[in-house]
Scaffold this motif. Structure first.
Motif, short mmCIF file in Angstrom:
data_model
loop_
_atom_site.label_atom_id
_atom_site.label_comp_id
_atom_site.label_asym_id
_atom_site.label_seq_id
_atom_site.Cartn_x
_atom_site.Cartn_y
_atom_site.Cartn_z
N ALA A 154 -43.48 -8.08 20.54
CA ALA A 154 -42.38 -7.37 19.86
C ALA A 154 -41.05 -7.88 20.38
O ALA A 154 -40.94 -8.33 21.52
CB ALA A 154 -42.48 -5.87 20.10
N GLY A 155 -40.05 -7.79 19.53
CA GLY A 155 -38.72 -8.19 19.92
C GLY A 155 -37.68 -7.42 19.15
O GLY A 155 -37.97 -6.79 18.14
N GLN A 156 -36.46 -7.46 19.64
CA GLN A 156 -35.34 -6.81 18.95
C GLN A 156 -34.11 -7.65 19.18
O GLN A 156 -34.05 -8.44 20.12
CB GLN A 156 -35.15 -5.38 19.44
N TRP A 157 -33.16 -7.54 18.27
CA TRP A 157 -31.91 -8.26 18.43
C TRP A 157 -30.76 -7.42 17.92
O TRP A 157 -30.94 -6.51 17.12
CB TRP A 157 -31.93 -9.62 17.71
N GLY A 158 -29.59 -7.73 18.43
CA GLY A 158 -28.37 -7.06 18.02
C GLY A 158 -27.21 -8.00 18.23
O GLY A 158 -27.40 -9.19 18.53
N SER A 159 -26.01 -7.49 18.12
CA SER A 159 -24.83 -8.33 18.25
C SER A 159 -24.66 -8.89 19.65
O SER A 159 -24.13 -9.98 19.83
CB SER A 159 -23.58 -7.53 17.89
N HIS A 160 -25.08 -8.13 20.67
CA HIS A 160 -24.80 -8.54 22.04
C HIS A 160 -26.03 -8.74 22.92
O HIS A 160 -25.90 -9.11 24.08
CB HIS A 160 -23.88 -7.52 22.71
N ASP A 161 -27.22 -8.46 22.39
CA ASP A 161 -28.40 -8.61 23.22
C ASP A 161 -29.63 -8.81 22.36
O ASP A 161 -29.62 -8.61 21.16
CB ASP A 161 -28.59 -7.40 24.13
N SER A 162 -30.69 -9.23 23.02
CA SER A 162 -31.98 -9.36 22.38
C SER A 162 -33.04 -9.29 23.46
O SER A 162 -32.75 -9.44 24.65
CB SER A 162 -32.08 -10.67 21.60
N GLY A 163 -34.27 -9.06 23.05
CA GLY A 163 -35.34 -8.97 24.02
C GLY A 163 -36.68 -9.21 23.35
O GLY A 163 -36.81 -9.10 22.13
N VAL A 164 -37.68 -9.54 24.17
CA VAL A 164 -39.03 -9.77 23.66
C VAL A 164 -40.02 -9.31 24.73
O VAL A 164 -39.72 -9.34 25.92
CB VAL A 164 -39.23 -11.26 23.28
N ALA A 165 -41.19 -8.85 24.29
CA ALA A 165 -42.23 -8.40 25.21
C ALA A 165 -43.59 -8.72 24.62
O ALA A 165 -43.76 -8.72 23.40
CB ALA A 165 -42.11 -6.90 25.46
N ILE A 166 -44.55 -9.00 25.48
CA ILE A 166 -45.92 -9.23 25.05
C ILE A 166 -46.81 -8.26 25.82
O ILE A 166 -46.48 -7.88 26.94
CB ILE A 166 -46.35 -10.69 25.27
N GLY A 167 -47.89 -7.84 25.21
CA GLY A 167 -48.79 -6.91 25.89
C GLY A 167 -49.91 -6.46 24.99
O GLY A 167 -50.33 -7.18 24.08
#
Length: 147
Positions: A115-128
């Motif tokens: 899963a991941g998310q993004w926005g104007s100033h940040d983003s992230g991703v994770a696996i599990g």
């Protein structure tokens, strides 16, 4: 191709998606004014098709950020599938959004593997390995990810 054109245009590449753990070996070197070259040491490669075997199941947390339940006329939803893998992505006017790869495990059962998310100033991703609760399954089904 999926990286450039989107997973929805190349769902056959879903099983090959992986999260790579690495560390830089030195500073980034400018190439042509628009890109850089970065050498890295790869520590781990976690493929989405093997995540349920590599990670123990976790049931903590909420997936509300990933599976919105209220209608939004500005939300765009994209889905794709390849075998048991399902891709879902939503965004609001391309300003922020989230995406995920779900793995169907049996009838009315699925696991979140990436899963991941993004926005104007940040983003992230994770696996599990996060089994979906019945209400999360229903939200993913409403968005068209598990049809």
């Amino acid at each position: 191709m999926a990286q450039l054109n989107g997973v929805e245009d190349h769902p056959d590449q879903l099983p090959g998606i992986a999260l790579i753990g690495s560390e830089p070996l030195g500073p980034a070197r400018p190439q042509d004014g628009h890109s850089v070259l970065l050498s890295v040491r790869v520590h781990a490669v976690h493929g989405v098709d093997a995540a349920t075997r590599q990670f123990p199941p976790r049931h903590a947390g909420s997936l509300d950020w990933l599976l919105p339940t209220t209608p939004d006329p500005y939300r765009t939803v994209v889905t794709a599938e390849a075998g048991p893998l399902r891709y879902i992505e939503w965004s609001v006017q391309s300003d922020f959004g989230a995406w995920a790869v779900l793995q169907r495990t049996k009838r009315r059962s699925a696991t979140l593997v990436l899963a991941g998310q993004w926005g104007s100033h940040d983003s992230g991703v994770a696996i599990g390995h996060r089994p979906l609760r019945p209400d999360e399954w229903a939200a993913a089904e409403r968005l068209g990810a598990l049809g």
